[in-house]
Design a protein around this motif. Structure first.
Motif, PDB file in Angstrom:
ATOM      1  N   ARG A  38       0.829  -1.210   0.000  1.00  0.00           N
ATOM      2  CA  ARG A  38       0.000   0.000   0.000  1.00  0.00           C
ATOM      3  C   ARG A  38       0.860   1.255   0.000  1.00  0.00           C
ATOM      4  O   ARG A  38       0.572   2.228  -0.705  1.00  0.00           O
ATOM      5  N   ALA A  39       1.911   1.240   0.813  1.00  0.00           N
ATOM      6  CA  ALA A  39       2.726   2.439   0.998  1.00  0.00           C
ATOM      7  C   ALA A  39       3.549   2.782  -0.233  1.00  0.00           C
ATOM      8  O   ALA A  39       3.808   3.960  -0.496  1.00  0.00           O
ATOM      9  N   CYS A  40       3.966   1.771  -0.982  1.00  0.00           N
ATOM     10  CA  CYS A  40       4.885   1.992  -2.106  1.00  0.00           C
ATOM     11  C   CYS A  40       4.181   2.160  -3.451  1.00  0.00           C
ATOM     12  O   CYS A  40       4.700   2.871  -4.324  1.00  0.00           O
ATOM     13  N   CYS A  71       3.371  12.053  -3.183  1.00  0.00           N
ATOM     14  CA  CYS A  71       4.465  12.717  -2.458  1.00  0.00           C
ATOM     15  C   CYS A  71       4.808  12.003  -1.158  1.00  0.00           C
ATOM     16  O   CYS A  71       5.955  12.050  -0.711  1.00  0.00           O
ATOM     17  N   ILE A  72       3.827  11.364  -0.538  1.00  0.00           N
ATOM     18  CA  ILE A  72       4.051  10.746   0.775  1.00  0.00           C
ATOM     19  C   ILE A  72       4.209   9.232   0.696  1.00  0.00           C
ATOM     20  O   ILE A  72       4.232   8.555   1.711  1.00  0.00           O
ATOM     21  N   SER A  73       4.344   8.670  -0.511  1.00  0.00           N
ATOM     22  CA  SER A  73       4.543   7.230  -0.632  1.00  0.00           C
ATOM     23  C   SER A  73       5.980   6.863  -0.268  1.00  0.00           C
ATOM     24  O   SER A  73       6.866   7.711  -0.203  1.00  0.00           O
ATOM     25  N   ILE A  74       6.216   5.583  -0.032  1.00  0.00           N
ATOM     26  CA  ILE A  74       7.511   5.092   0.432  1.00  0.00           C
ATOM     27  C   ILE A  74       8.373   4.675  -0.759  1.00  0.00           C
ATOM     28  O   ILE A  74       7.930   3.930  -1.631  1.00  0.00           O
ATOM     29  N   GLU A  75       9.638   5.150  -0.751  1.00  0.00           N
ATOM     30  CA  GLU A  75      10.598   4.749  -1.779  1.00  0.00           C
ATOM     31  C   GLU A  75      11.815   4.039  -1.199  1.00  0.00           C
ATOM     32  O   GLU A  75      12.585   3.436  -1.944  1.00  0.00           O
ATOM     33  N   ARG A  76      11.997   4.121   0.135  1.00  0.00           N
ATOM     34  CA  ARG A  76      13.142   3.468   0.788  1.00  0.00           C
ATOM     35  C   ARG A  76      12.630   2.584   1.929  1.00  0.00           C
ATOM     36  O   ARG A  76      11.909   3.072   2.800  1.00  0.00           O
ATOM     37  N   LEU A  77      13.022   1.312   1.912  1.00  0.00           N
ATOM     38  CA  LEU A  77      12.592   0.360   2.935  1.00  0.00           C
ATOM     39  C   LEU A  77      13.812  -0.107   3.728  1.00  0.00           C
ATOM     40  O   LEU A  77      14.699  -0.786   3.191  1.00  0.00           O
ATOM     41  N   TYR A  78      13.888   0.274   5.005  1.00  0.00           N
ATOM     42  CA  TYR A  78      14.950  -0.162   5.897  1.00  0.00           C
ATOM     43  C   TYR A  78      14.413  -1.318   6.743  1.00  0.00           C
ATOM     44  O   TYR A  78      13.465  -1.141   7.516  1.00  0.00           O
ATOM     45  N   ALA A 113      19.024  11.028   6.395  1.00  0.00           N
ATOM     46  CA  ALA A 113      20.106  11.578   5.573  1.00  0.00           C
ATOM     47  C   ALA A 113      19.617  11.895   4.160  1.00  0.00           C
ATOM     48  O   ALA A 113      20.038  11.303   3.165  1.00  0.00           O
ATOM     49  N   THR A 114      18.709  12.817   4.072  1.00  0.00           N
ATOM     50  CA  THR A 114      18.122  13.251   2.814  1.00  0.00           C
ATOM     51  C   THR A 114      17.708  14.708   2.964  1.00  0.00           C
ATOM     52  O   THR A 114      17.379  15.143   4.074  1.00  0.00           O
ATOM     53  N   PRO A 115      17.736  15.470   1.888  1.00  0.00           N
ATOM     54  CA  PRO A 115      17.273  16.863   1.995  1.00  0.00           C
ATOM     55  C   PRO A 115      15.772  16.978   2.185  1.00  0.00           C
ATOM     56  O   PRO A 115      15.261  18.049   2.500  1.00  0.00           O
ATOM     57  N   TYR A 116      15.063  15.868   2.005  1.00  0.00           N
ATOM     58  CA  TYR A 116      13.614  15.883   2.133  1.00  0.00           C
ATOM     59  C   TYR A 116      13.173  15.496   3.543  1.00  0.00           C
ATOM     60  O   TYR A 116      13.926  14.901   4.306  1.00  0.00           O
ATOM     61  N   GLY A 117      11.923  15.804   3.866  1.00  0.00           N
ATOM     62  CA  GLY A 117      11.393  15.451   5.178  1.00  0.00           C
ATOM     63  C   GLY A 117       9.880  15.491   5.207  1.00  0.00           C
ATOM     64  O   GLY A 117       9.288  16.221   5.999  1.00  0.00           O
ATOM     65  N   LEU A 118       9.247  14.712   4.332  1.00  0.00           N
ATOM     66  CA  LEU A 118       7.791  14.788   4.208  1.00  0.00           C
ATOM     67  C   LEU A 118       7.075  13.740   5.062  1.00  0.00           C
ATOM     68  O   LEU A 118       6.291  14.077   5.944  1.00  0.00           O
ATOM     69  N   ASN A 119       7.348  12.461   4.825  1.00  0.00           N
ATOM     70  CA  ASN A 119       6.608  11.415   5.515  1.00  0.00           C
ATOM     71  C   ASN A 119       7.539  10.243   5.805  1.00  0.00           C
ATOM     72  O   ASN A 119       8.552  10.051   5.131  1.00  0.00           O
ATOM     73  N   SER A 120       7.200   9.461   6.835  1.00  0.00           N
ATOM     74  CA  SER A 120       7.941   8.234   7.133  1.00  0.00           C
ATOM     75  C   SER A 120       7.014   7.245   7.824  1.00  0.00           C
ATOM     76  O   SER A 120       5.894   7.589   8.221  1.00  0.00           O
ATOM     77  N   ILE A 129       2.828   4.884  12.295  1.00  0.00           N
ATOM     78  CA  ILE A 129       3.264   3.663  12.948  1.00  0.00           C
ATOM     79  C   ILE A 129       2.337   2.526  12.523  1.00  0.00           C
ATOM     80  O   ILE A 129       1.115   2.607  12.685  1.00  0.00           O
ATOM     81  N   ASN A 130       2.921   1.489  11.938  1.00  0.00           N
ATOM     82  CA  ASN A 130       2.206   0.307  11.440  1.00  0.00           C
ATOM     83  C   ASN A 130       1.220   0.633  10.323  1.00  0.00           C
ATOM     84  O   ASN A 130       0.172   0.013  10.175  1.00  0.00           O
ATOM     85  N   GLU A 131       1.558   1.637   9.536  1.00  0.00           N
ATOM     86  CA  GLU A 131       0.861   1.962   8.285  1.00  0.00           C
ATOM     87  C   GLU A 131       1.780   2.894   7.505  1.00  0.00           C
ATOM     88  O   GLU A 131       2.761   3.416   8.063  1.00  0.00           O
ATOM     89  N   GLY A 132       1.483   3.092   6.222  1.00  0.00           N
ATOM     90  CA  GLY A 132       2.400   3.832   5.379  1.00  0.00           C
ATOM     91  C   GLY A 132       2.226   5.331   5.378  1.00  0.00           C
ATOM     92  O   GLY A 132       3.182   6.087   5.590  1.00  0.00           O
ATOM     93  N   TYR A 133       0.998   5.795   5.110  1.00  0.00           N
ATOM     94  CA  TYR A 133       0.767   7.237   5.020  1.00  0.00           C
ATOM     95  C   TYR A 133      -0.648   7.662   5.380  1.00  0.00           C
ATOM     96  O   TYR A 133      -0.880   8.795   5.799  1.00  0.00           O
TER      97      TYR A 133
END
Length: 539
Positions: A300-302, A310-317, A431-438, A462-466
Motif C-alpha cells: 500500500r505504501a509503495c 508525495c508521501i509514498s515510500i521509496e526506501r525500505l529499511y 540523511a536526505t534533503p527531504y522530510g515529508l513522511n515516514s 506507525i504500522n501503516e504507510g501514510y
C-alpha cells in the motif's frame, strides 16, 4: 445571463456527465462534448489546449487555454466577488462545504471516472481522493466557525485594555495544483480558503483539468458563488508566474525545484506562500515487526497511484534478522498485483501519468541494476497493457551513488536497505534533503513512538504507510527541510489563509500619564504594576 448566473442556476442532477452509461465505460462515454462544454463554462481562456488519458495516450478533451491577460481577468472577477463572499456569515460559508460533502459522496462515480481517465490510476487509489476531500469538507464545515471566531486576550493593562484577535481573509488565493491527485490537491486545499472568506484562482495541471473543473461545478451546485472560484489553464511557465503576480497568497503543491521559484516570486511581492514539495520517504521495519502485516502495508505504501504520491515510500529499511522473510513476502505480494485500465474496482495498480515519469522510472531501475543492484520484482515496461504501464518494482542491494538512492523516483519503485543498528538506520532515513513522511513498523507501541520522534519528517505513521496521518485532518500535515513550508489540515490549514488582526480597546485611563501624574509617578506606577502582574502569574 452571466456565467455566474448560469452556473448557479444549474439544477441538481442535470450535469450531463451523469448520463454516462453504466458497465464497461470508455473515455468517449464519459468525456462527451456536452460534458466538456458544461464543465468549462466560465473558464477564462482565449486559446485552446487539450488533455490526454495515460491509459491509451488518446486525447480526452479540447480545453480553453489562458493567456496572461486571461489570468488578470480571472483575478479581477475573483476580487470583485470576494468582497460579498467575505461578508457572508462564516456558518453560511461552512454550510456550502457540508452540502459539497454530501454531493461528492452521492456522485462519486462521476469524478472517479475522470480521475482514472486523467491520471491512469486504479479506481481504489482514485477513491482515496474521495475520502480525503470529504473528510476535509466535513472537518472545515464543522470546525471553521471555531477556528475563525474572535478570540479575547489579556491586554497590556488587565481590565483596562480589552484585546480581540480577528481573522481576516487574505483576499484572492492563487493555487497551483499538481496532476497526481487532481481532486484532493485541487479542491481539497481550496476548501479551507473558501470557508475563511477568500476567493480562489486555481491553475490545475492541464492534463487533469477536467477533475478540477468537475469539483468547481459541484461546489457551485452546493452554493458557492461561481465568480469566487476561477480556474485558468495553460503551461506552468506561462500561467504560474502570472498567478503569483496577482495573488494575495499562494498555495503550491509540486516539485521542490518549482516550489523554490514560486517562493521567490512570492517573496518579491512580500506575500505568504505554502508549499508541499518532494519526498524520498523511508519505512523502517524493526526486528519485532509483524512481517505479514508489514509486507502488506509496504504494498500500500509503495504502490498507491503507481508510486506517484508525495508521501509514498521509496526506501525500505528492514532489520537484518527478518529481512529475507520480509522481502520474500513483500515480493510475492508485489508480483501478484493486477495492473489494469478498467473504470471499475479490481485492478491493484494503474499507469504512470506521462512519458517523463516513465523515463525517470526506467533510468533509475536500469542504472541501479547495471551497477549491481538485484531486481527482486518488476522492472518491466508493460506496453501490452498501455503505453505508460510499469510493473511494481523492488530493488535490493542499492548503494550510492545510484540515482535511485537519493533522487525522488515518483513511480512504483522501492529500494531495500538492510540494517542491524537501529540508530544507524534512523540516521540513514534522515540523511536526505527531504522530510515529508515516514513509516515505522513494530509491535511495541512505546518503541514505535520513540523512533517516530527521531525521524525528521512532517508526518510519521506507525504500522501503516501514510493514510492515518494524512487522514487525521485535525492535525497538521506538511514537510520539513526541502519538502515544503506551511501545513495543510487542522488550524494551520485554515489560518494560513487569513491575516491575524489585533483590536485593542483602551478604557478608563490612557497608556500615558493621567489623573495628574507626573512622568516620574507614571513610570513608578507602571513598574509596580509589572511586578504585580508577574506575582499574579499573568501571562
Amino acid at each position: 445571463m452571466t456565467d455566474s448566473q448560469a452556473a448557479t442556476a444549474t439544477p441538481l442532477g442535470t450535469n450531463p456527465i451523469a448520463a454516462a452509461p453504466a458497465g464497461a465505460r470508455t473515455a468517449a462515454d464519459v468525456v462527451t462534448p456536452e460534458v466538456v462544454a458544461h464543465l468549462t463554462r466560465g473558464v477564462v481562456g482565449s486559446g485552446r489546449t487539450a488533455n490526454h488519458t495515460p491509459f491509451t495516450g488518446e486525447k480526452l478533451a479540447d480545453l480553453p487555454e489562458s493567456t496572461p491577460e486571461d489570468v488578470a481577468t480571472a483575478f479581477e472577477r475573483a476580487r470583485t466577488a470576494q468582497v460579498a463572499w467575505a461578508a457572508t456569515p462564516v456558518r453560511a460559508r461552512a454550510a456550502v462545504l457540508l452540502r459539497f460533502h454530501d454531493l461528492v459522496l452521492a456522485r462519486q462515480a462521476e469524478v472517479l471516472d475522470l480521475i482514472q481517465l486523467e491520471t491512469g490510476k486504479a479506481r481504489l487509489h482514485a477513491h482515496e481522493e474521495i475520502l480525503a476531500v470529504t473528510v476535509a469538507a466535513r472537518h472545515y464545515g464543522r470546525k471553521a466557525p471555531s477556528y475563525l471566531k474572535p478570540k479575547g486576550h489579556t491586554g497590556a493593562i488587565p481590565t483596562l485594555t480589552k484585546v480581540t484577535e480577528l481573522r481576516q481573509p487574505r483576499g484572492v488565493v492563487g493555487q497551483i495544483a499538481p496532476w497526481n491527485y487532481p481532486f484532493e490537491l485541487s479542491v481539497g486545499d481550496a476548501l479551507p480558503a473558501f470557508v475563511a472568506g477568500n476567493a480562489v484562482v486555481m491553475k490545475p495541471d492541464t492534463e487533469t483539468a477536467l477533475t478540477a473543473l468537475w469539483a468547481r461545478d459541484l461546489l457551485i451546485e452546493a452554493g458557492l458563488p461561481a465568480e469566487v472560484f476561477q480556474i485558468v489553464l495553460g503551461e506552468g511557465p506561462v500561467v504560474g508566474p502570472e498567478l503569483v503576480k496577482h495573488a494575495d497568497y499562494v498555495s503550491f503543491t509540486g516539485s521542490t525545484r518549482t516550489g523554490r521559484e514560486v517562493a521567490q516570486g512570492a517573496a518579491a511581492r512580500l506575500i505568504g506562500v505554502s508549499l508541499e514539495l518532494g519526498g524520498k520517504n523511508a519505512m523502517l521495519v524493526l526486528k519485532d515487526a509483524d512481517i505479514e502485516k508489514a509486507a502488506a502495508g509496504a504494498v500500500r505504501a509503495c504502490y498507491s497511484s503507481a508510486g506517484q504520491l508525495c508521501i509514498s515510500i521509496e526506501r525500505l529499511y528492514v532489520h537484518e534478522s527478518i529481512a529475507d522473510a520480509f522481502v520474500e513476502r513483500f515480493a510475492a505480494r508485489t508480483k501478484a498485483m493486477r495492473l489494469g485500465t478498467s473504470l471499475a474496482y479490481g485492478a491493484d495498480m494503474g499507469s504512470l501519468v506521462g512519458e517523463r515519469q516513465l523515463e525517470t522510472v526506467k533510468r533509475h531501475v536500469e542504472e541501479a541494476v547495471s551497477k549491481g543492484a538485484k531486481l527482486v520484482a518488476g522492472g518491466v515496461h508493460r506496453t501490452d497493457i498501455g503505453p505508460l504501464f510499469y510493473e511494481p518494482t523492488i530493488l535490493d542491494g542499492v548503494e550510492a551513488p545510484m540515482a535511485v538512492c537519493a533522487e525522488e523516483t515518483f513511480g512504483p519503485v522501492v529500494s531495500i536497505y538492510r540494517f542491524t543498528d537501529e540508530d544507524k538506520a534512523i540516521a540513514e532515513a534522515n540523511a536526505t534533503p527531504y522530510g515529508l513522511n515516514s513509516s515505522v513498523w513494530t509491535k511495541d507501541a512505546k518503541r514505535g513512538h520513540a523512533v517516530a520522534a527521531r525521524l525528521q519528517t512532517g508526518t510519521v505513521n506507525i504500522n501503516e504507510g501514510y493514510a492515518p496521518a494524512y487522514g487525521s485532518v485535525q492535525s497538521p500535515m506538511g514537510g520539513m527541510k526541502q519538502s515544503g513550508l506551511g501545513r495543510r489540515h487542522g488550524s494551520e490549514g485554515i489560518l494560513k489563509y487569513t491575516e491575524a488582526q489585533t483590536v485593542a480597546h483602551q478604557r478608563i485611563m490612557p497608556m500615558a500619564p493621567s489623573f495628574g501624574m507626573t512622568d516620574e509617578k507614571y513610570a513608578a506606577f507602571m513598574s509596580r504594576s509589572l511586578k504585580a502582574m508577574k506575582a499574579l502569574r499573568l501571562r
